[in-house]
Design an enzyme around this catalytic site. Structure first.
Site, mmCIF file in Angstrom:
data_model
loop_
_atom_site.group_PDB
_atom_site.id
_atom_site.type_symbol
_atom_site.label_atom_id
_atom_site.label_comp_id
_atom_site.label_asym_id
_atom_site.label_seq_id
_atom_site.Cartn_x
_atom_site.Cartn_y
_atom_site.Cartn_z
ATOM 1 N N GLN A 100 -72.838 41.138 9.179
ATOM 2 C CA GLN A 100 -74.293 41.035 9.256
ATOM 3 C C GLN A 100 -74.646 39.766 10.033
ATOM 4 O O GLN A 100 -74.298 38.660 9.624
ATOM 5 C CB GLN A 100 -74.902 40.980 7.852
ATOM 6 C CG GLN A 100 -76.423 40.959 7.852
ATOM 7 C CD GLN A 100 -76.977 40.710 6.458
ATOM 8 O OE1 GLN A 100 -76.842 39.609 5.928
ATOM 9 N NE2 GLN A 100 -77.593 41.728 5.868
ATOM 10 N N TYR A 170 -86.772 37.240 7.842
ATOM 11 C CA TYR A 170 -85.936 36.383 8.672
ATOM 12 C C TYR A 170 -86.555 36.379 10.072
ATOM 13 O O TYR A 170 -87.531 37.096 10.333
ATOM 14 C CB TYR A 170 -84.508 36.912 8.690
ATOM 15 C CG TYR A 170 -83.704 36.533 7.465
ATOM 16 C CD1 TYR A 170 -82.506 35.836 7.580
ATOM 17 C CD2 TYR A 170 -84.146 36.858 6.185
ATOM 18 C CE1 TYR A 170 -81.768 35.483 6.460
ATOM 19 C CE2 TYR A 170 -83.424 36.500 5.063
ATOM 20 C CZ TYR A 170 -82.237 35.808 5.208
ATOM 21 O OH TYR A 170 -81.523 35.456 4.109
ATOM 22 N N ARG A 347 -76.036 45.829 -5.924
ATOM 23 C CA ARG A 347 -75.781 45.368 -7.289
ATOM 24 C C ARG A 347 -74.819 46.272 -8.046
ATOM 25 O O ARG A 347 -73.991 45.793 -8.831
ATOM 26 C CB ARG A 347 -77.110 45.263 -8.053
ATOM 27 C CG ARG A 347 -77.948 44.066 -7.681
ATOM 28 C CD ARG A 347 -79.351 44.164 -8.251
ATOM 29 N NE ARG A 347 -80.120 45.231 -7.643
ATOM 30 C CZ ARG A 347 -81.381 45.517 -7.942
ATOM 31 N NH1 ARG A 347 -81.999 44.815 -8.878
ATOM 32 N NH2 ARG A 347 -82.023 46.483 -7.333
#
Length: 417
Positions: A100, A170, A347
């Site tokens: 990433q 971002y 998660r």
């Protein structure tokens, strides 16, 4: 649409993946010097050995000033030996691996990077109360080149794919937000102009890597902030990116790392845990106002699906990756049945790295993640599920310098979901 077997091999650009399960990027806390460690390698091997087709190394900075938290990997030539060791290990275990690539922009803190954060327009981050300076067109060009150089490092290191971080406010994502982007030039105003930066990054990365590796992007559908990113414009952004044919896939996400961070995660809000790693006055501020700043959103299975399905008819050249609340095989089949090509899990796999293999063996398997979100604060040390008895370092090793630098990309974002 005919049933799609989640465990069937498929292609992502030039890469063949053994199945349609993607380990979503999560802030890892396993590269304290900004370089690959054996701990980071073991972290990703656990997911590959546990059955995922593609694992994602979270938040590799395209430049040091683009970091969102301490100890993140900077995609430089100095990092190449460790990155190659990581990709070789994943390939030997039968999996594929993506890096990433991101620039934090307004999410960055001067306390971490040593420089004032960059923003489309002058902006004050409401979570850190830090000023962000307006980026110049010349600096935009430099950042585009930095994404290209980082992608070159990833390709040379043996990664199968790169994921361009166009989400969570971002730097590229903040250009998409009229709340932050108030520019009057070719990078502001219309959604076509505000998408220009992301499109130019994708084009530059594709020019650099060609068809050697896959190029994907993580893109925010909406961020839960008034007058910011929402579906009416993000669908157009996806169409523009898709039309360019520079992306092999788009992973659809929600939320931001600037405000209302829980809009991304959903579920319990771990106020006490966040406060425990802060110094005053942030500790008291978190206890008093943390829920208001972070937001409070109930968890439900497949919670991004309602928004994500709007993109299925709008995108024709790029594959789509569904994220958010996927905890069992029925959830995966539902997403694939709606037209998505892959499903990404964060998660759930942090709690159980072998969940995919167990679902393949027993289709009735249910993930154990209960969405307590206490994993979020562990990004200040070494990201882990607090309910996993095998984990060591149960508490954070180093208190964060400012609140909410936890990257949902995410890590922060500890998890990108």
């Amino acid at each position: 649409m005919p049933d799609v077997d989640p465990f069937s091999p498929t292609t992502l650009g030039p890469v063949t993946l053994r199945n349609r399960f993607v380990k979503a990027a999560t802030s890892e806390g396993r590269s304290p010097e900004g370089l690959v460690t054996d701990d980071l390698i073991d972290f990703h091997l656990s997911f590959v050995r546990g059955g995922v087709g593609l694992t994602t190394v979270a938040y590799c900075c395209v430049a040091p000033e683009g970091a969102s938290a301490p100890g993140q990997i900077v995609m430089s030539r100095a990092a190449l030996p460790g990155l190659r060791k990581l990709t070789d290990a994943v390939h030997s275990a039968g999996g594929a691996i993506s890096a990433q690539l991101g620039h934090a922009g307004v999410v960055a803190s001067k306390k971490i990077t040593g420089v004032t954060a960059l923003s489309p327009s002058r902006f004050v981050n409401p979570s850190t109360m830090e000023y962000c300076r307006e980026i110049t067109v010349a600096r935009i060009r430099q950042v585009i080149d930095q994404f290209g150089e980082a992608a070159q490092v990833a390709a040379d290191a043996g990664f199968d794919a790169v994921e361009l971080h166009f989400g969570h406010l971002y730097l590229p994502s903040s250009f998409l937000s009229p709340w932050i982007n108030r520019r009057k030039d070719e990078y502001g105003g219309s959604i076509e102009n505000r998408t220009r930066f992301a499109r130019e990054i994708a084009q530059r990365v594709r020019e650099v890597v060609g068809n050697r590796i896959a190029v994907t992007a993580k893109m925010s559908m909406d961020d839960g902030i008034k007058h910011s990113i929402w579906l009416t414009e993000s669908v157009q952004t996806a169409q523009l990116l898709d039309r360019d044919r520079n992306l092999d896939a788009i992973e659809l996400t929600q939320g931001s790392s600037v405000k209302h961070q829980m809009y991304l995660f959903r579920g319990d809000v771990p106020i006490d845990e966040f406060a425990s790693v802060q110094k005053e006055p942030f500790k008291t501020g978190l206890k008093l106002f943390g829920r208001r700043v972070l937001g409070d959103y109930p968890y439900r299975d497949l919670y991004m699906l309602d928004s994500a399905r709007q993109f299925v008819p709008a995108v024709s050249n790029s594959k789509l990756i569904l994220l958010g609340g996927i905890n069992n095989l029925d959830h995966a089949r539902t997403g694939l049945g709606e037209g998505f090509d892959f499903v990404a899990m964060g998660r759930a796999l942090l709690r159980e790295p072998d969940l995919i293999a167990r679902m393949q063996k027993d289709p009735t398997t249910q993930g154990r993640c209960n969405h307590n979100n206490k994993c979020m604060f562990t990004v200040y040390g070494r990201t882990h599920c607090v309910l996993d008895p095998e984990q060591v370092n149960g508490g954070p090793a180093n208190p964060g310098p400012t609140p909410f630098t936890v990257q949902p990309a995410q890590r922060p974002t500890v998890v990108e979901e």
